[in-house]
Design an enzyme around this catalytic site. Structure first.
Site, PDB file in Angstrom:
ATOM      1  CG  ASN A  47      31.123  42.407  45.893  1.00 33.69           C
ATOM      2  OD1 ASN A  47      31.157  43.102  47.057  1.00 33.69           O
ATOM      3  ND2 ASN A  47      32.398  41.669  45.308  1.00 33.69           N
ATOM      4  CB  SER A 143      41.040  32.034  40.581  1.00 34.80           C
ATOM      5  OG  SER A 143      42.234  32.231  42.197  1.00 34.80           O
ATOM      6  CE1 TYR A 168      37.642  31.976  43.782  1.00 32.45           C
ATOM      7  CE2 TYR A 168      35.934  33.383  42.455  1.00 32.45           C
ATOM      8  CZ  TYR A 168      36.789  32.647  42.644  1.00 32.45           C
ATOM      9  OH  TYR A 168      38.463  33.864  42.270  1.00 32.45           O
ATOM     10  CE  LYS A 172      37.327  33.135  39.357  1.00 36.87           C
ATOM     11  NZ  LYS A 172      36.875  34.146  37.968  1.00 36.87           N
TER      12      LYS A 172
HETATM   13  C1  WQD Z   1      46.282  35.409  52.527  1.00 41.68           C
HETATM   14  C2  WQD Z   1      46.629  34.310  53.471  1.00 41.68           C
HETATM   15  C3  WQD Z   1      45.251  32.997  55.080  1.00 41.68           C
HETATM   16  C4  WQD Z   1      42.715  36.557  56.447  1.00 41.68           C
HETATM   17  C5  WQD Z   1      41.749  34.147  48.233  1.00 41.68           C
HETATM   18  C6  WQD Z   1      41.048  32.711  47.220  1.00 41.68           C
HETATM   19  C7  WQD Z   1      41.458  32.995  45.365  1.00 41.68           C
HETATM   20  C8  WQD Z   1      41.903  35.009  45.548  1.00 41.68           C
HETATM   21  C9  WQD Z   1      42.657  35.511  46.460  1.00 41.68           C
HETATM   22  C10 WQD Z   1      40.005  35.551  44.254  1.00 41.68           C
HETATM   23  C11 WQD Z   1      46.276  33.339  54.094  1.00 41.68           C
HETATM   24  C12 WQD Z   1      45.963  34.675  55.754  1.00 41.68           C
HETATM   25  C13 WQD Z   1      43.532  35.337  55.694  1.00 41.68           C
HETATM   26  C14 WQD Z   1      43.014  36.504  58.502  1.00 41.68           C
HETATM   27  C15 WQD Z   1      44.886  35.423  57.608  1.00 41.68           C
HETATM   28  N1  WQD Z   1      40.649  35.297  45.420  1.00 41.68           N
HETATM   29  N2  WQD Z   1      44.636  35.345  56.732  1.00 41.68           N
HETATM   30  N3  WQD Z   1      44.241  36.579  58.490  1.00 41.68           N
HETATM   31  O1  WQD Z   1      42.724  32.882  50.853  1.00 41.68           O
HETATM   32  O2  WQD Z   1      45.546  33.163  49.289  1.00 41.68           O
HETATM   33  O3  WQD Z   1      43.138  33.529  48.153  1.00 41.68           O
HETATM   34  O4  WQD Z   1      41.922  35.243  47.758  1.00 41.68           O
HETATM   35  O5  WQD Z   1      40.069  34.807  43.271  1.00 41.68           O
HETATM   36  O6  WQD Z   1      40.854  32.477  45.177  1.00 41.68           O
HETATM   37  O7  WQD Z   1      41.129  31.631  47.804  1.00 41.68           O
HETATM   38  O8  WQD Z   1      43.398  35.237  50.062  1.00 41.68           O
HETATM   39  O9  WQD Z   1      43.524  36.767  51.032  1.00 41.68           O
HETATM   40  O10 WQD Z   1      41.990  35.075  52.508  1.00 41.68           O
HETATM   41  O11 WQD Z   1      44.420  35.008  52.513  1.00 41.68           O
HETATM   42  O12 WQD Z   1      45.772  35.288  58.265  1.00 41.68           O
HETATM   43  O13 WQD Z   1      42.374  37.472  58.236  1.00 41.68           O
HETATM   44  O14 WQD Z   1      46.246  35.523  54.773  1.00 41.68           O
HETATM   45  O15 WQD Z   1      45.529  31.885  56.152  1.00 41.68           O
HETATM   46  O16 WQD Z   1      47.809  32.842  54.726  1.00 41.68           O
HETATM   47  P1  WQD Z   1      43.694  33.245  49.134  1.00 41.68           P
HETATM   48  P2  WQD Z   1      43.324  35.734  51.626  1.00 41.68           P
END
Ligand code: WQD
Length: 379
Positions: A47, A143, A168, A172
């Protein structure tokens, strides 16, 4: 068997960075090289791209493989114990920064076996080989997902860990326990668990950055690809959360700030910073050892302490790219929490580390990377 002492100058210290060609890994390698560490990267490129490491060499003026280079790369899986043996035989690894692992939340639900095998078994293989070569110093890429639905925000390191909502996150949480148990069973181990919040942004040069495979799952890379015209509009997953503007709130942290947090963790391990009081294990952890390096388990949130909503991110990115970014409100995404941001006092007090960059800077740097590299490292 003993452990490698870390109380020596950076240019006499070899750091093994697993997953070092990845988004956070490559930015951390830049910071390590800039401080004179010898760096060995093991990455299976499942990746990530070797091009990222070539750009890291260009950024840091590091010699190519084969010479007395300070950056050596091996395309290997951490599951391949024989390959790891060769790395430890060729390099006097003093400490490991362990990023390698699958990390897509949604994918992990579909492929639990692959996630547990690669992330958990791979870490076990890595620790077994390291121990055999007298290296028991490891910084782990954990995380905020280990908090699950947090009991309170801002989240401190003593906030209870809840059952993660996906395999996932389970890997962790399990690996935090496994690494802690290594110390409890053998106090020569020195472990730092770094709990990231939401890493975004890119190196100010715009030459390295986040390059997700396929359609991005995370918000920022998705917004960036809409901004550069690769995707049509941003789907905002819900605007009826109990937050200021109804959209999800997260603690976004600049990837360079995050990388510098790993360098600070090495200083902590070496006893160069901090009193060694590490939450989570009370008196069991963090006592300076006779050879000047610390023993124990340090647990630290790496965030900014500031929450930003989805719309805050979209508007900050509009300021960075200079044009409107279309979006459409969609239903909530399963598993999302309303808000999640860090309390960062412990990293400040123990590691002497504070995030420097704000959301606008994160988006400016991300836009520079995306606009200069519309197809990431694929050219
Ligand atoms: C952020 C916010 C979504 C996409 C994840 C993993 C975490 C870490 C970081 C690895 C949320 C909103 C998202 C989109 C949206 N990864 N969103 N439209 O879920 O906080 O964390 O990534 O370690 O472990 O869980 O990050 O960027 O997916 O979402 O509205 O197309 O953006 O609902 O509120 P998240 P995210």
């Amino acid at each position: 068997m003993g452990n490698r002492a870390l109380n020596k100058p950076a240019d006499q210290t070899t750091v093994l960075v697993t997953g070092g060609a990845g988004f956070i890994g490559s930015h951390t390698v830049v910071e390590l090289l800039d401080r004179g560490y010898d760096v060995v990267v093991v990455d299976d490129l499942s990746n990530s791209s070797q091009e990222a490491l070539e750009r890291v060499r260009a950024l840091t003026g590091t010699q190519a493989d084969g010479q007395r280079g300070r950056l050596t790369f091996y395309k290997e899986s951490i599951l391949d114990a024989q390959a790891l043996e060769q790395v430890f035989e060729r390099h006097p690894v003093d400490v490991i920064i362990h990023f390698a692992g699958f990390k897509a939340v949604g994918e992990s639900v579909q492929k639990p076996l692959e996630y547990y095998w690669n992330n958990v078994a791979g870490t076990l293989a890595l620790c077994d080989v390291a121990r055999r070569h007298g290296c028991k110093n490891l910084v782990f890429s954990s995380s905020a997902t280990v908090y699950g639905e947090p009991e309170f925000v801002p989240i401190t390191e003593s906030c209870p860990k809840h059952t993660p909502t996906n395999p996932y996150g389970q890997t962790k949480s399990m690996l935090e326990q496994i690494l802690t148990d290594l110390y409890v069973g053998d106090d020569e181990w020195n472990v730092v668990l770094l709990r990231y919040f939401n890493p975004i942004g890119a190196h100010v040069s715009g030459t390295i950055g986040e390059d997700p495979e396929g359609i991005p799952n995370n918000l920022l890379p998705y917004v960036a690809q809409v901004a550069v015209g690769k995707l049509e509009r941003v789907g905002v997953f819900g605007d009826d959360y109990p937050t200021p503007d109804g959209t999800g709130v997260r603690d976004y942290i600049h990837v360079v700030d995050l990388a510098r947090g790993h360098v600070a963790a090495l200083d902590w391990m070496a006893g160069r910073v901090g009193t060694g009081e590490a939450l989570g294990l009370g008196s069991l952890a963090g006592q300076p050892a006779v050879d000047g390096t610390r023993r124990g388990v340090g647990i630290f949130n790496l965030g900014t302490g500031k929450g930003s909503s989805v719309l805050d991110v979209i508007h900050a990115f509009e300021r960075a790219c200079g044009h409107e970014i279309p979006y459409q409100v969609m239903p909530r995404r399963a598993g999302d929490v309303a808000e999640n941001y860090a309390a960062c006092e412990k990293a400040r007090d123990e590691l002497g580390w504070v995030a420097e960059y704000d959301l606008d800077r994160m988006c400016e740097d991300s836009w520079r990377w995306q606009s200069q590299n519309p197809n990431g490292y694929r050219g």
